[in-house]
Structures are given as C-alpha cells and as structure tokens.
Design a protein around this motif. Sequence first.
Motif, mmCIF file in Angstrom:
data_model
loop_
_atom_site.group_PDB
_atom_site.id
_atom_site.type_symbol
_atom_site.label_atom_id
_atom_site.label_comp_id
_atom_site.label_asym_id
_atom_site.label_seq_id
_atom_site.Cartn_x
_atom_site.Cartn_y
_atom_site.Cartn_z
ATOM 1 N N ALA A 38 47.141 -75.150 135.523
ATOM 2 C CA ALA A 38 48.044 -75.817 134.599
ATOM 3 C C ALA A 38 47.797 -77.320 134.532
ATOM 4 O O ALA A 38 48.070 -77.950 133.510
ATOM 5 C CB ALA A 38 49.499 -75.543 134.989
ATOM 6 N N HIS A 39 47.269 -77.901 135.596
ATOM 7 C CA HIS A 39 47.036 -79.335 135.645
ATOM 8 C C HIS A 39 45.792 -79.774 134.878
ATOM 9 O O HIS A 39 45.579 -80.952 134.665
ATOM 10 C CB HIS A 39 46.917 -79.799 137.099
ATOM 11 N N LEU A 40 44.978 -78.834 134.440
ATOM 12 C CA LEU A 40 43.724 -79.175 133.770
ATOM 13 C C LEU A 40 43.913 -79.338 132.269
ATOM 14 O O LEU A 40 44.731 -78.644 131.659
ATOM 15 C CB LEU A 40 42.689 -78.066 134.010
ATOM 16 N N ASP A 62 40.537 -78.410 127.202
ATOM 17 C CA ASP A 62 39.090 -78.253 127.055
ATOM 18 C C ASP A 62 38.442 -77.885 128.388
ATOM 19 O O ASP A 62 37.479 -77.132 128.438
ATOM 20 C CB ASP A 62 38.442 -79.497 126.449
ATOM 21 N N GLN A 63 39.002 -78.397 129.487
ATOM 22 C CA GLN A 63 38.474 -78.055 130.802
ATOM 23 C C GLN A 63 38.776 -76.596 131.140
ATOM 24 O O GLN A 63 37.934 -75.894 131.700
ATOM 25 C CB GLN A 63 39.046 -78.968 131.880
ATOM 26 N N ARG A 86 36.226 -74.574 129.366
ATOM 27 C CA ARG A 86 34.911 -74.632 130.006
ATOM 28 C C ARG A 86 34.871 -73.769 131.269
ATOM 29 O O ARG A 86 33.892 -73.075 131.523
ATOM 30 C CB ARG A 86 34.532 -76.074 130.344
ATOM 31 N N ILE A 87 35.940 -73.830 132.049
ATOM 32 C CA ILE A 87 36.002 -73.008 133.261
ATOM 33 C C ILE A 87 35.989 -71.535 132.890
ATOM 34 O O ILE A 87 35.293 -70.729 133.509
ATOM 35 C CB ILE A 87 37.236 -73.368 134.108
ATOM 36 N N ASN A 88 36.739 -71.188 131.872
ATOM 37 C CA ASN A 88 36.765 -69.798 131.431
ATOM 38 C C ASN A 88 35.379 -69.356 130.957
ATOM 39 O O ASN A 88 34.934 -68.241 131.264
ATOM 40 C CB ASN A 88 37.806 -69.603 130.334
ATOM 41 N N SER A 125 35.767 -87.368 131.526
ATOM 42 C CA SER A 125 34.827 -88.046 130.631
ATOM 43 C C SER A 125 33.495 -88.308 131.334
ATOM 44 O O SER A 125 32.480 -88.537 130.682
ATOM 45 C CB SER A 125 35.427 -89.362 130.126
ATOM 46 N N LYS A 126 33.496 -88.269 132.669
ATOM 47 C CA LYS A 126 32.278 -88.508 133.442
ATOM 48 C C LYS A 126 31.919 -87.292 134.298
ATOM 49 O O LYS A 126 31.192 -87.408 135.269
ATOM 50 C CB LYS A 126 32.478 -89.722 134.346
ATOM 51 N N PHE A 127 32.421 -86.163 133.919
ATOM 52 C CA PHE A 127 32.264 -84.945 134.708
ATOM 53 C C PHE A 127 30.866 -84.354 134.537
ATOM 54 O O PHE A 127 30.356 -84.251 133.433
ATOM 55 C CB PHE A 127 33.329 -83.938 134.281
#
Length: 92
Positions: free
Chosen positions: A4-6, A9-10, A13-15, A68-70
């Motif tokens: 829930a904290h993500l 868009d993240q 991407r994880i999914n 943004s820098k991930f």
Amino acid sequence: MEDAHLPNDQKERINTLRIEGFAKLYQNIDYSRFRQDLDVEKSIQLIQWSMDGYANTLIDRLKGIDFSKFDYKHYHEEFLEYLEVLKKAYYK
C-alpha cells in the motif's frame, strides 16, 4: 503482500516482474531435470513460496526509495540470480 505504501506505477512494475518471473519459472518445466530424490510437486510449491518471500522482502527493501532514481535492472538481475540458485538446489 503489503504494498500500500508504494506508488501505483511501482506496484505495476512489481506485478509485471512477478508475472514475468512466474512465467519463466513455470515455462517449459522439464520434470526429468528435477532430482529424483525430490517430490516434484512439493519442490515446485517450495519454489513458489521462495519467490513469494523474495517479493515480500523486495517490497520491504523498497520502502522510502526515491523511484525517480530507482535501478529496476539491478532487481531484475537479482531475481534471475535467485532463480539460478533454485535450479541448482532442485535440479540434477
């Protein structure tokens, strides 16, 4: 899995990584390559649980990350490395 904290868009991407990972994991399984002293179905379940645990650990590691820098490539490569370890553990 607690995500829930993500940002949305993240989460997507994880999914996507999860789907790609499971597709690679289950794609063209050659059951003859499993060690003969193992129950293949139970081995596959253990592999699934390992990947679920990795996903949960990754989500914890990503808390507070500046996306943004991930470096997505790093985590994708890390995931593939874990798949290689699992192959060594379960295959002949």
